[in-house]
Design a protein around this motif. Structure first.
Motif, PDB file in Angstrom:
ATOM      1  N   ALA A   8       8.490  12.025  -3.702  1.00  0.00           N
ATOM      2  CA  ALA A   8       8.998  11.676  -2.368  1.00  0.00           C
ATOM      3  C   ALA A   8      10.480  11.307  -2.429  1.00  0.00           C
ATOM      4  CB  ALA A   8       8.186  10.525  -1.785  1.00  0.00           C
ATOM      5  N   PHE A   9      10.887  10.580  -3.477  1.00  0.00           N
ATOM      6  CA  PHE A   9      12.296  10.196  -3.588  1.00  0.00           C
ATOM      7  C   PHE A   9      13.172  11.381  -3.989  1.00  0.00           C
ATOM      8  CE2 PHE A   9      10.872   5.781  -3.566  1.00  0.00           C
ATOM      9  CZ  PHE A   9      11.896   5.176  -2.859  1.00  0.00           C
ATOM     10  N   LYS A  10      12.571  12.438  -4.534  1.00  0.00           N
ATOM     11  CA  LYS A  10      13.342  13.631  -4.868  1.00  0.00           C
ATOM     12  C   LYS A  10      13.565  14.523  -3.648  1.00  0.00           C
ATOM     13  CE  LYS A  10      11.841  13.854  -9.699  1.00  0.00           C
ATOM     14  NZ  LYS A  10      11.083  14.637 -10.723  1.00  0.00           N
ATOM     15  N   THR A  11      12.761  14.327  -2.591  1.00  0.00           N
ATOM     16  CA  THR A  11      12.921  15.110  -1.363  1.00  0.00           C
ATOM     17  C   THR A  11      13.958  14.418  -0.475  1.00  0.00           C
ATOM     18  OG1 THR A  11      10.585  15.730  -1.516  1.00  0.00           O
ATOM     19  CG2 THR A  11      11.705  16.131   0.579  1.00  0.00           C
ATOM     20  N   PRO A  12      15.070  15.072  -0.115  1.00  0.00           N
ATOM     21  CA  PRO A  12      16.182  14.386   0.568  1.00  0.00           C
ATOM     22  C   PRO A  12      15.788  13.681   1.865  1.00  0.00           C
ATOM     23  CG  PRO A  12      16.885  16.543  -0.213  1.00  0.00           C
ATOM     24  CD  PRO A  12      15.411  16.474  -0.425  1.00  0.00           C
ATOM     25  N   ASP A  13      15.176  14.406   2.820  1.00  0.00           N
ATOM     26  CA  ASP A  13      14.903  13.761   4.102  1.00  0.00           C
ATOM     27  C   ASP A  13      13.804  12.712   3.994  1.00  0.00           C
ATOM     28  OD1 ASP A  13      13.046  15.667   3.505  1.00  0.00           O
ATOM     29  OD2 ASP A  13      12.728  16.319   5.579  1.00  0.00           O
ATOM     30  N   LYS A  16      15.408   9.600   2.650  1.00  0.00           N
ATOM     31  CA  LYS A  16      16.099   8.866   3.711  1.00  0.00           C
ATOM     32  C   LYS A  16      15.124   8.019   4.530  1.00  0.00           C
ATOM     33  CE  LYS A  16      19.883  12.214   4.288  1.00  0.00           C
ATOM     34  NZ  LYS A  16      20.510  13.195   5.218  1.00  0.00           N
ATOM     35  N   LYS A  17      13.949   8.582   4.813  1.00  0.00           N
ATOM     36  CA  LYS A  17      12.950   7.836   5.572  1.00  0.00           C
ATOM     37  C   LYS A  17      12.454   6.620   4.796  1.00  0.00           C
ATOM     38  CE  LYS A  17      11.160  11.646   8.383  1.00  0.00           C
ATOM     39  NZ  LYS A  17       9.955  12.410   8.775  1.00  0.00           N
ATOM     40  N   LEU A  18      12.240   6.790   3.486  1.00  0.00           N
ATOM     41  CA  LEU A  18      11.785   5.670   2.671  1.00  0.00           C
ATOM     42  C   LEU A  18      12.844   4.569   2.583  1.00  0.00           C
ATOM     43  CD1 LEU A  18       9.999   7.601  -0.219  1.00  0.00           C
ATOM     44  CD2 LEU A  18       8.903   6.134   1.473  1.00  0.00           C
ATOM     45  N   LEU A  19      14.100   4.961   2.365  1.00  0.00           N
ATOM     46  CA  LEU A  19      15.175   3.963   2.287  1.00  0.00           C
ATOM     47  C   LEU A  19      15.396   3.278   3.631  1.00  0.00           C
ATOM     48  CD1 LEU A  19      17.758   5.884   0.047  1.00  0.00           C
ATOM     49  CD2 LEU A  19      16.216   4.026  -0.620  1.00  0.00           C
ATOM     50  N   PHE A  20      15.259   4.041   4.725  1.00  0.00           N
ATOM     51  CA  PHE A  20      15.384   3.437   6.058  1.00  0.00           C
ATOM     52  C   PHE A  20      14.269   2.411   6.272  1.00  0.00           C
ATOM     53  CE2 PHE A  20      14.365   3.346  10.594  1.00  0.00           C
ATOM     54  CZ  PHE A  20      15.611   3.049  11.133  1.00  0.00           C
ATOM     55  N   THR A  21      13.062   2.760   5.857  1.00  0.00           N
ATOM     56  CA  THR A  21      11.937   1.824   5.995  1.00  0.00           C
ATOM     57  C   THR A  21      12.169   0.571   5.153  1.00  0.00           C
ATOM     58  OG1 THR A  21      10.433   3.689   6.362  1.00  0.00           O
ATOM     59  CG2 THR A  21       9.447   1.587   5.739  1.00  0.00           C
ATOM     60  N   LEU A  22      12.668   0.727   3.941  1.00  0.00           N
ATOM     61  CA  LEU A  22      12.960  -0.433   3.098  1.00  0.00           C
ATOM     62  C   LEU A  22      14.032  -1.321   3.728  1.00  0.00           C
ATOM     63  CD1 LEU A  22      12.923   1.183  -0.475  1.00  0.00           C
ATOM     64  CD2 LEU A  22      11.208  -0.329   0.526  1.00  0.00           C
ATOM     65  N   GLY A  23      15.045  -0.700   4.354  1.00  0.00           N
ATOM     66  CA  GLY A  23      16.077  -1.484   5.038  1.00  0.00           C
ATOM     67  C   GLY A  23      15.517  -2.292   6.194  1.00  0.00           C
ATOM     68  N   ILE A  24      14.615  -1.695   6.972  1.00  0.00           N
ATOM     69  CA  ILE A  24      13.987  -2.425   8.079  1.00  0.00           C
ATOM     70  C   ILE A  24      13.146  -3.582   7.554  1.00  0.00           C
ATOM     71  CG2 ILE A  24      12.332  -2.234   9.971  1.00  0.00           C
ATOM     72  CD1 ILE A  24      14.969  -0.965  10.612  1.00  0.00           C
ATOM     73  N   ILE A  25      12.458  -3.361   6.431  1.00  0.00           N
ATOM     74  CA  ILE A  25      11.638  -4.423   5.843  1.00  0.00           C
ATOM     75  C   ILE A  25      12.510  -5.594   5.398  1.00  0.00           C
ATOM     76  CG2 ILE A  25      10.204  -4.981   3.833  1.00  0.00           C
ATOM     77  CD1 ILE A  25       9.003  -2.166   4.072  1.00  0.00           C
ATOM     78  N   VAL A  26      13.682  -5.286   4.828  1.00  0.00           N
ATOM     79  CA  VAL A  26      14.601  -6.354   4.417  1.00  0.00           C
ATOM     80  C   VAL A  26      15.064  -7.157   5.630  1.00  0.00           C
ATOM     81  CG1 VAL A  26      16.875  -6.803   3.427  1.00  0.00           C
ATOM     82  CG2 VAL A  26      15.346  -5.163   2.329  1.00  0.00           C
ATOM     83  N   LEU A  27      15.405  -6.473   6.728  1.00  0.00           N
ATOM     84  CA  LEU A  27      15.806  -7.179   7.952  1.00  0.00           C
ATOM     85  C   LEU A  27      14.674  -8.052   8.483  1.00  0.00           C
ATOM     86  CD1 LEU A  27      17.804  -4.429   9.901  1.00  0.00           C
ATOM     87  CD2 LEU A  27      18.717  -6.461   8.756  1.00  0.00           C
ATOM     88  N   TYR A  28      13.466  -7.525   8.419  1.00  0.00           N
ATOM     89  CA  TYR A  28      12.310  -8.280   8.919  1.00  0.00           C
ATOM     90  C   TYR A  28      12.090  -9.549   8.096  1.00  0.00           C
ATOM     91  CZ  TYR A  28       7.423  -9.328   9.958  1.00  0.00           C
ATOM     92  OH  TYR A  28       6.253  -9.954  10.304  1.00  0.00           O
ATOM     93  N   ARG A  29      12.181  -9.443   6.787  1.00  0.00           N
ATOM     94  CA  ARG A  29      11.988 -10.625   5.955  1.00  0.00           C
ATOM     95  C   ARG A  29      13.160 -11.598   6.068  1.00  0.00           C
ATOM     96  NH1 ARG A  29       7.939 -12.503   5.682  1.00  0.00           N
ATOM     97  NH2 ARG A  29       8.584 -13.773   3.907  1.00  0.00           N
ATOM     98  N   LEU A  30      14.363 -11.072   6.344  1.00  0.00           N
ATOM     99  CA  LEU A  30      15.506 -11.957   6.550  1.00  0.00           C
ATOM    100  C   LEU A  30      15.320 -12.791   7.803  1.00  0.00           C
ATOM    101  CD1 LEU A  30      18.365 -12.806   5.658  1.00  0.00           C
ATOM    102  CD2 LEU A  30      19.261 -10.945   7.085  1.00  0.00           C
ATOM    103  N   GLY A  31      14.844 -12.146   8.889  1.00  0.00           N
ATOM    104  CA  GLY A  31      14.615 -12.883  10.122  1.00  0.00           C
ATOM    105  C   GLY A  31      13.510 -13.915  10.001  1.00  0.00           C
ATOM    106  N   ALA A  32      12.598 -13.719   9.048  1.00  0.00           N
ATOM    107  CA  ALA A  32      11.513 -14.674   8.850  1.00  0.00           C
ATOM    108  C   ALA A  32      11.978 -15.954   8.161  1.00  0.00           C
ATOM    109  CB  ALA A  32      10.392 -14.028   8.031  1.00  0.00           C
TER     110      ALA A  32
END
Length: 439
Positions: A8-13, A16-32
């Motif tokens: 999955a990480f070798k597939t470009p798009d 991007k979806k996985l890294l975007f999801t990880l970024g949202i998770i970081v924001l969510y835990r920061l707000g907590a």
């Protein structure tokens, strides 16, 4: 599975979806971890530390769904719980209100309208729950027994109260937005992933509390025993969650012009656990109501003392019996409103489908109802046992109560969301890296 994630990480798009999801998770835990304006952070930490040493599990379920942010009174204190409640309410009302049932049958446009109603109801529930949380924190009932519980909100003015409620409501709306971003631009299933992260975030502290309160080999025996039991429970849940009863369906051939259509064979998959984790959530929420009434009323009557002695401790026989019976009841109740055998039978008859050996129409609906009732019994008993076994088997270990990390609700949600996420990633990998017979 690890090979699939590497691909999955070798597939470009997909990367991007996985890294975007990880970024949202970081924001969510920061707000907590950002406190709500008007809250004394020092007093909150004092009461949280004292509560973690005791057995204060009254708000354990909601605190688990918020990833520990509820008792910290942060901007994401309400977490995903208002959205879950709103979704369940809308799903129940779909059976009762004809307008909602008609919208459900309209397809994507009707579902978009129901989603909009869910958002409005989520905001309304967030205002209601936020007001209740602020009132509970101001009265000191949020941390009963803490010496500074009534000083968590030093300023009790109306402006401070409104600001806190608006902040937590906006936090809930932001959580809902983050979940929809994961669904649209991430790997999908956004709300479930945020729920997964909220529950998984409480695991390290809960496991460390078991280790520090253990007595055998400085707590390490209890620690590894709980991990071993957790792996066994995960394997059991995966096995049952994947189990299904496949009812064969045959479609008759139809001649349209010179072409022949139909004649295919398929099946209706009926899962053993058709209701998912909903019965456990319903039963837990319903059993919280008597304890909340006693805590807010401060009554010393006989009924209040009986409830406090018998229905607030997860290891009490009365509590476990009521919990088990409620789970079984809500399993049958939810399956009855979420799966309509008559509707399925009518759709099969409309498209020329039939179950071999069963006549189309009413006999098919009766057969589906019979199979569904038979298969719901082991599913409901399984849910009840999964919810109670950790409490009964590990009651001698520290922290083995309703907030036990490998409890029924948390295990069911984590395994269910994990399986669904892995399936989504695999399907997207198959779409982008299809390998045929000829190479």
């Amino acid at each position: 599975m690890l090979t699939g994630f590497a691909r999955a990480f070798k597939t470009p798009d997909l990367r991007k979806k996985l890294l975007f999801t990880l970024g949202i998770i970081v924001l969510y835990r920061l707000g907590a971890h950002i406190p709500v304006p008007g809250v004394s952070y020092e007093n909150v930490q004092t009461c949280v530390d004292q509560a973690s040493k005791g057995n204060n599990s009254l708000f354990g379920l909601v605190n688990m769904f918020s990833g520990g942010a509820l008792l910290q009174i942060t901007i994401f204190a309400l977490g995903i719980m208002p959205y879950i409640t709103a979704s369940i309410i809308l799903q129940l009302l779909t059976v009762v209100i004809p307008r909602l049932e008609a919208l459900k049958k309209e397809g994507s446009s009707g579902q978009a309208k129901i989603t909009q109603y869910t958002r409005y109801l989520t905001v309304a529930l967030a205002i209601l729950q936020g007001t209740g949380l602020v009132a509970t924190a101001r009265s000191g009932a949020l941390f009963s027994g803490c010496p500074v519980a009534d000083q968590i909100v030093p300023n009790d003015s109306l402006f401070t109260t409104i600001t806190m409620v608006i902040t937590m409501t906006a936090g809930t709306a932001a959580v809902m937005w983050l979940g929809e971003l994961i669904t649209d631009r991430g790997i999908g299933n956004g709300m479930s992933i945020l729920m997964f992260i909220s529950i998984a975030a409480t695991f390290p502290s809960a496991m460390w509390a078991i280790k520090t309160s253990g007595k055998l080999a400085d707590g390490w025996i209890e620690f590894f025993t709980v991990i071993l039991v957790g792996f066994v429970m995960v394997a059991l849940v995966v096995f049952v969650e994947q189990a299904q009863r496949r009812i064969p369906v045959q479609y008759a051939k139809r001649m349209i012009g010179r072409r022949s259509y139909g004649g295919t064979s398929t099946y209706i998959p009926l899962k053993v656990n058709q209701a998912g984790v909903i019965p456990v959530i319903f039963a837990s929420s319903l059993l919280y109501i008597p304890a909340l009434i006693v805590q807010f009323s401060n009554s010393k009557a006989g009924w209040a003392i009986w409830i406090q002695d018998n229905l607030t401790k997860g290891t009490h026989p009365y509590y476990m019996t009521a919990y088990f019976l409620l789970i079984v009841f809500f399993a049958f109740f939810y399956v009855a409103i979420s799966f309509n055998p008559e509707e399925v039978a009518d759709n099969m008859k409309k498209y020329g489908g039939f179950i071999p050996g069963i006549r189309a129409g009413r006999p098919t609906a009766e057969y589906l109802s019979y199979v569904l009732n038979r298969i719901t019994w082991p599913g409901s008993l399984y849910l009840g046992l999964i919810a109670l076994v950790p409490t009964m088997a590990l009651a001698s270990f520290g922290g083995a109560n309703q907030n036990f990390p490998f409890g029924g609700t948390s295990i069911l949600i984590i395994v269910g969301v994990g399986l669904e996420t892995v399936k989504q990633i695999e399907s997207q990998l198959q779409q982008r890296n299809y390998e045929g017979f000829l190479r």
